[in-house]
Design a protein around this motif. Structure first.
Motif: not given
Length: 313
Positions: A182-184, A241-251, A253-263
């Motif tokens: 995924f990409f962040i 604040r972060v955003g994630l792009f989670i690709p489905d490389f089989s098709s 498709a992808g999921i886009f998420v924005t939210g709040l991150a902690t470590v």
């Protein structure tokens, strides 16, 4: 002013210190972060059919999204500029800011070779096809955790079809469960003229299952050993604040998420995931599922050789 202070902001420096990065290493690698692209990076970007971006929306939330086109849609007229001849995917639906003066993070990856380069910049101009980025910081990345893939993309791909989700559904949960990449995107607390204040786009890879959805709908993933720049975690330290792009490389498709991150640095939790040095948790604020987020499939050729040294939840 030391070179490190010119290329790392206080959040990144704080994370480097907490992780025990020696000052000598930090000062040495800081010289690999430039204020313009070397010719090798310019040629590399121009050879790509996809670019992964970090951009802000109208509220200041950060998103990760691809821009795609035929090879040649990326052009560099000089070491300080990169032109993108396409709009970011879901740019209008997410109200992404691509006006002159807006900050942008860039990660380019050649999936067939594991080559990867990054750049953080400011949008310099906008035209009918896309926009031009003025370079703030440019640097290379090692091939760690990148899976090798073939791009089987048609010449005339279907248009993206995106749906906002109130929560994770069965389809989106299944995509996350099988994701090995995924990409962040993350952001500094301020968006100033200082080159260290901006947006970073980065890649994460692991074995399928290294990214998980928790009972409270949050996401968690391990932070493995990397270049120790701490660009992403430093931004989380500074802003969250972060955003994630989670690709489905089989098709495609992808999921886009924005939210709040902690470590989470707690050793008991970190020790429960093989290879992890920290755990990152993301509480989503928006989730979008998108058919045809990428033009087509990119089947796996080979996984990163050291993935056996990492775990799954």
């Amino acid at each position: 002013m030391t070179r490190a202070i010119q290329v790392f902001h206080t959040g990144e420096l704080a994370l480097q210190h907490r992780a025990g990065v020696p000052a000598s290493y930090r000062d040495r690698v800081a010289h690999a972060i430039r204020h313009e692209m070397p010719q090798q990076h310019r040629d590399f970007f121009e050879s790509l059919p996809v670019l992964f971006l970090g951009l802000l929306d109208a509220r200041g939330q950060v998103w990760a999204t691809p821009a795609v086109g035929e090879v040649g849609f990326l052009r560099s007229r000089d070491p300080g500029h990169l032109s993108v001849g396409a709009r970011p995917q879901l740019g209008e639906s997410l109200w992404l800011d691509v006006r002159p003066g807006a900050k942008v993070g860039v990660v380019g990856m050649e999936l067939s070779s594991r080559r990867r380069n990054r750049m953080n910049g400011t949008i310099h101009a906008v035209n009918g096809e896309g926009f031009e980025i003025a370079v703030d910081l440019s640097f290379g990345n090692c091939p760690q955790y990148i899976q090798t893939r073939d791009l089987l993309w048609p010449a005339n791909p279907p248009a993206p079809e995106a749906t906002a989700l109130p929560d994770w559904d069965a389809r989106s949960r299944a995509l996350v469960a099988r994701a090995d990449t995924f990409f962040i995107a993350s952001r500094a607390a301020e968006m100033s003229d200082n080159p260290t204040d901006g947006i970073d786009a980065s890649h994460r890879g692991g074995r399928p299952g290294f990214l998980t959805i928790n009972a409270d709908s949050s996401l968690s993933f391990p932070d493995f050993s990397g270049n120790r720049f701490f660009n992403t975690l430093g931004n989380i330290e500074a802003d969250g604040r972060v955003g994630l792009f989670i690709p489905d490389f089989s098709s495609g498709a992808g999921i886009f998420v924005t939210g709040l991150a902690t470590v989470d640095w707690h050793p008991d939790r970190v020790s429960g995931f093989k290879g992890a040095e920290r755990i990152v948790d993301v509480q989503p604020e928006e989730i979008w599922y998108c058919e045809h987020a990428l033009p087509g499939p990119a089947p796996l050729v080979s996984s990163w050789p050291m993935l056996a040294e990492t775990g799954v939840w």
